[in-house]
Design a protein around this motif. Structure first.
Motif, mmCIF file in Angstrom:
data_model
loop_
_atom_site.group_PDB
_atom_site.id
_atom_site.type_symbol
_atom_site.label_atom_id
_atom_site.label_comp_id
_atom_site.label_asym_id
_atom_site.label_seq_id
_atom_site.Cartn_x
_atom_site.Cartn_y
_atom_site.Cartn_z
ATOM 1 N N PHE A 1 0.819 -1.209 0.000
ATOM 2 C CA PHE A 1 0.000 0.000 0.000
ATOM 3 C C PHE A 1 0.854 1.261 0.000
ATOM 4 C CE2 PHE A 1 -3.577 -2.710 1.463
ATOM 5 C CZ PHE A 1 -4.519 -2.290 0.535
ATOM 6 N N SER A 2 1.973 1.242 0.702
ATOM 7 C CA SER A 2 2.857 2.411 0.710
ATOM 8 C C SER A 2 3.403 2.696 -0.680
ATOM 9 C CB SER A 2 4.012 2.196 1.694
ATOM 10 O OG SER A 2 3.530 2.071 3.014
ATOM 11 N N ILE A 3 3.803 1.649 -1.382
ATOM 12 C CA ILE A 3 4.326 1.827 -2.736
ATOM 13 C C ILE A 3 3.236 2.300 -3.684
ATOM 14 C CG2 ILE A 3 5.341 0.621 -4.706
ATOM 15 C CD1 ILE A 3 6.816 -1.171 -2.751
ATOM 16 N N ILE A 4 2.032 1.742 -3.534
ATOM 17 C CA ILE A 4 0.913 2.157 -4.394
ATOM 18 C C ILE A 4 0.568 3.620 -4.148
ATOM 19 C CG2 ILE A 4 -1.547 1.847 -4.831
ATOM 20 C CD1 ILE A 4 0.179 -0.252 -6.151
ATOM 21 N N PHE A 5 0.445 4.023 -2.874
ATOM 22 C CA PHE A 5 0.134 5.415 -2.550
ATOM 23 C C PHE A 5 1.189 6.356 -3.121
ATOM 24 C CE2 PHE A 5 -2.742 4.929 1.456
ATOM 25 C CZ PHE A 5 -3.745 4.430 0.630
ATOM 26 N N MET A 6 2.456 6.007 -2.928
ATOM 27 C CA MET A 6 3.535 6.868 -3.390
ATOM 28 C C MET A 6 3.537 6.965 -4.912
ATOM 29 S SD MET A 6 7.628 6.647 -2.582
ATOM 30 C CE MET A 6 7.821 5.075 -3.436
ATOM 31 N N THR A 7 3.349 5.849 -5.594
ATOM 32 C CA THR A 7 3.377 5.848 -7.060
ATOM 33 C C THR A 7 2.216 6.631 -7.645
ATOM 34 O OG1 THR A 7 4.444 3.667 -7.023
ATOM 35 C CG2 THR A 7 3.462 4.382 -9.105
ATOM 36 N N VAL A 8 1.017 6.383 -7.134
ATOM 37 C CA VAL A 8 -0.157 7.109 -7.636
ATOM 38 C C VAL A 8 -0.029 8.598 -7.367
ATOM 39 C CG1 VAL A 8 -2.652 7.398 -7.396
ATOM 40 C CG2 VAL A 8 -1.668 5.108 -7.446
ATOM 41 N N GLY A 9 0.449 8.956 -6.185
ATOM 42 C CA GLY A 9 0.623 10.370 -5.864
ATOM 43 C C GLY A 9 1.641 11.052 -6.747
ATOM 44 N N ILE A 10 2.758 10.383 -7.003
ATOM 45 C CA ILE A 10 3.801 10.968 -7.853
ATOM 46 C C ILE A 10 3.300 11.125 -9.282
ATOM 47 C CG2 ILE A 10 6.065 10.520 -8.879
ATOM 48 C CD1 ILE A 10 6.890 9.244 -6.228
ATOM 49 N N LEU A 11 2.625 10.105 -9.812
ATOM 50 C CA LEU A 11 2.126 10.186 -11.187
ATOM 51 C C LEU A 11 1.061 11.269 -11.322
ATOM 52 C CD1 LEU A 11 1.887 6.393 -12.161
ATOM 53 C CD2 LEU A 11 3.616 8.060 -12.860
ATOM 54 N N SER A 12 0.139 11.341 -10.365
ATOM 55 C CA SER A 12 -0.927 12.339 -10.434
ATOM 56 C C SER A 12 -0.371 13.755 -10.390
ATOM 57 C CB SER A 12 -1.919 12.132 -9.288
ATOM 58 O OG SER A 12 -2.503 10.849 -9.354
ATOM 59 N N ASN A 13 0.527 14.006 -9.447
ATOM 60 C CA ASN A 13 1.085 15.349 -9.323
ATOM 61 C C ASN A 13 2.023 15.690 -10.471
ATOM 62 O OD1 ASN A 13 0.289 16.615 -6.523
ATOM 63 N ND2 ASN A 13 0.668 14.458 -6.115
ATOM 64 N N SER A 14 2.735 14.701 -10.994
ATOM 65 C CA SER A 14 3.598 14.966 -12.151
ATOM 66 C C SER A 14 2.764 15.341 -13.373
ATOM 67 C CB SER A 14 4.455 13.735 -12.460
ATOM 68 O OG SER A 14 5.296 13.418 -11.376
ATOM 69 N N LEU A 15 1.660 14.632 -13.584
ATOM 70 C CA LEU A 15 0.769 14.980 -14.694
ATOM 71 C C LEU A 15 0.193 16.378 -14.520
ATOM 72 C CD1 LEU A 15 -0.776 14.188 -17.246
ATOM 73 C CD2 LEU A 15 -2.504 13.114 -15.787
ATOM 74 N N ALA A 16 -0.164 16.711 -13.279
ATOM 75 C CA ALA A 16 -0.707 18.043 -13.020
ATOM 76 C C ALA A 16 0.337 19.124 -13.274
ATOM 77 C CB ALA A 16 -1.211 18.127 -11.580
ATOM 78 N N ILE A 17 1.598 18.855 -12.922
ATOM 79 C CA ILE A 17 2.655 19.838 -13.157
ATOM 80 C C ILE A 17 2.843 20.078 -14.644
ATOM 81 C CG2 ILE A 17 5.150 20.218 -12.962
ATOM 82 C CD1 ILE A 17 5.033 18.833 -10.246
ATOM 83 N N VAL A 18 2.806 19.022 -15.445
ATOM 84 C CA VAL A 18 2.939 19.182 -16.902
ATOM 85 C C VAL A 18 1.801 20.036 -17.452
ATOM 86 C CG1 VAL A 18 2.917 17.950 -19.098
ATOM 87 C CG2 VAL A 18 4.210 17.033 -17.165
ATOM 88 N N ILE A 19 0.575 19.770 -17.010
ATOM 89 C CA ILE A 19 -0.581 20.553 -17.466
ATOM 90 C C ILE A 19 -0.442 22.007 -17.043
ATOM 91 C CG2 ILE A 19 -3.075 20.839 -17.214
ATOM 92 C CD1 ILE A 19 -3.286 17.810 -16.944
ATOM 93 N N LEU A 20 0.024 22.228 -15.817
ATOM 94 C CA LEU A 20 0.179 23.595 -15.320
ATOM 95 C C LEU A 20 1.254 24.355 -16.091
ATOM 96 C CD1 LEU A 20 -0.147 23.165 -11.466
ATOM 97 C CD2 LEU A 20 -1.566 24.584 -12.921
ATOM 98 N N MET A 21 2.341 23.682 -16.413
ATOM 99 C CA MET A 21 3.409 24.351 -17.156
ATOM 100 C C MET A 21 2.923 24.809 -18.527
ATOM 101 S SD MET A 21 6.704 21.968 -16.177
ATOM 102 C CE MET A 21 7.735 22.799 -17.385
#
Length: 364
Positions: A30-50
């Motif tokens: 669960f820790s790995i899943i939470f970390m991976t999903v969080g990183i992917l979601s926020n990385s996608l959001a950063i690309v959209i924001l840029m």
């Protein structure tokens, strides 16, 4: 274990008689899943924001994009740092005595937990204030809310969160390993000292204050948008009203649902002192609920945009058998549209003289 009284092992006292057990394989998964999903979601959001910031850099939407960028960057680093430490602790079989003799890792973990917990809440309240000013005082927003001012606000928010996180260290009060032996935070077991209670109550009060400011500003913004919509029956701004009201409801619901259990739990521990009945499982569940806020933040603030809402509206209308109207105004800039509608609604001359034809020409 009796060495927990030594200065170097101040955080190990909780390890002696812990009754909170977590399954290693499930917890690591669960820790790995939470970390991976969080990183992917926020990385996608950063690309959209840029990409969005490059398009709206010279417009009023830039302030919102800067604040949103600060939020998702904070969430991203929170998942990276806290997630990496949590996975390391699970992988090491939670043997803190072996890899944390000087209590440095626990202190770093505790500082990061406080900082990355409070900073998104503060940024969410600042974003709510920015949106409230943009809707209620559009002229002031367009002239005073410059990129330089927004960057200063971001810096001040981060510095304030850092100060709160460093308070125990500055007072030579070590962060404590929690009963589950998987994370570090303020002392939550056998809390008797006033300073330990103060840290818990300070964290909870600041979190509730940030949520209250967000709720109040979002409510004012939503009421203002609805009042403008019903006051001026023009089609302009209809898509913006729909988009903003949905976002405001989602923001308030996600923040309150995710953070309220953890803030309430910490407040009860601080108020009840050593008589607190909060169990390790309750605290751990509340912590995981708060973690979901960092995962959902980019989806609420960034990805729940007009394009998504438009498609959802079409799908819902099609399923309900309702004729889908032409929402060509979705192509306009939502922030620019908000400024125009709010300025028109506040002008004493516009309420008497401006009709549908001039408003249409202004939208062009």
């Amino acid at each position: 274990m009796n060495s927990s009284k030594s200065p170097g092992l101040a955080g190990f006292g909780v390890l002696k008689n812990t009754t909170c057990h977590t399954e290693k394989k499930i917890s690591v998964f669960f820790s790995i899943i939470f970390m991976t999903v969080g990183i992917l979601s926020n990385s996608l959001a950063i690309v959209i924001l840029m990409k969005a910031y490059q398009r709206f850099r010279q417009k009023s939407k830039a302030s919102f994009l800067l604040l949103a960028s600060g939020l998702v960057v904070t969430d991203l680093f929170g998942h990276l740092i806290n997630g990496a430490i949590a996975v390391f602790v699970y992988a090491s079989d939670k043997d803190w005595i072996r890899f944390n003799q000087s209590n440095i890792l626990c202190s770093v973990f505790g500082i990061c937990m406080v900082f990355f917990g409070l900073c998104p809440l503060f940024l969410g309240s600042v974003m709510a204030v920015e949106r409230c000013i943009g809707v209620t005082k559009p002229i002031f927003h367009s002239t005073k809310m410059t990129s330089r001012h927004v960057k200063m606000m971001l810096t001040m928010v981060c510095l304030f969160a850092v100060l709160i996180a460093l308070l125990p260290i500055l007072r030579f009060r070590a962060y404590q390993i929690q009963a589950s032996r998987t994370w570090c935070f303020y002392k939550t077991e056998h809390v008797e000292d006033w300073e330990d209670r103060f840290y818990l109550l300070l964290f909870s009060c600041l979190g509730f204050l940030a949520l209250a400011i967000s709720f109040l500003c979002n409510a004012v913004t939503g009421v203002t948008l609805l009042r403008v919509k019903f006051k001026s029956q023009q089609r302009q701004g209809r898509s913006h009203h729909f988009e903003m009201i949905i976002q405001l409801l989602a923001i308030m619901c996600v923040s309150c649902i995710c953070w309220s259990p953890f803030l309430v739990t910490m407040a009860r521990i601080g108020i009840n002192e050593g008589r607190s009945k909060e169990t390790c499982e309750t605290i751990l569940f509340a912590l995981r609920m708060a973690t979901w806020n960092q995962i959902l933040d980019p989806w609420v603030y960034i990805l729940l945009r007009k394009a998504v809402l438009k498609n959802l509206y079409k799908i819902t209308s099609g399923c309900c058998g309702v004729h889908v109207i032409n929402l060509h105004m979705w192509e306009l800039s939502s922030i620019k549209n908000s400024l125009k509608v709010a300025a028109i609604s506040e002008s004493p001359v516009s309420s008497k003289q401006i009709n549908l034809q001039p408003l249409s020409s202004m939208g062009q």
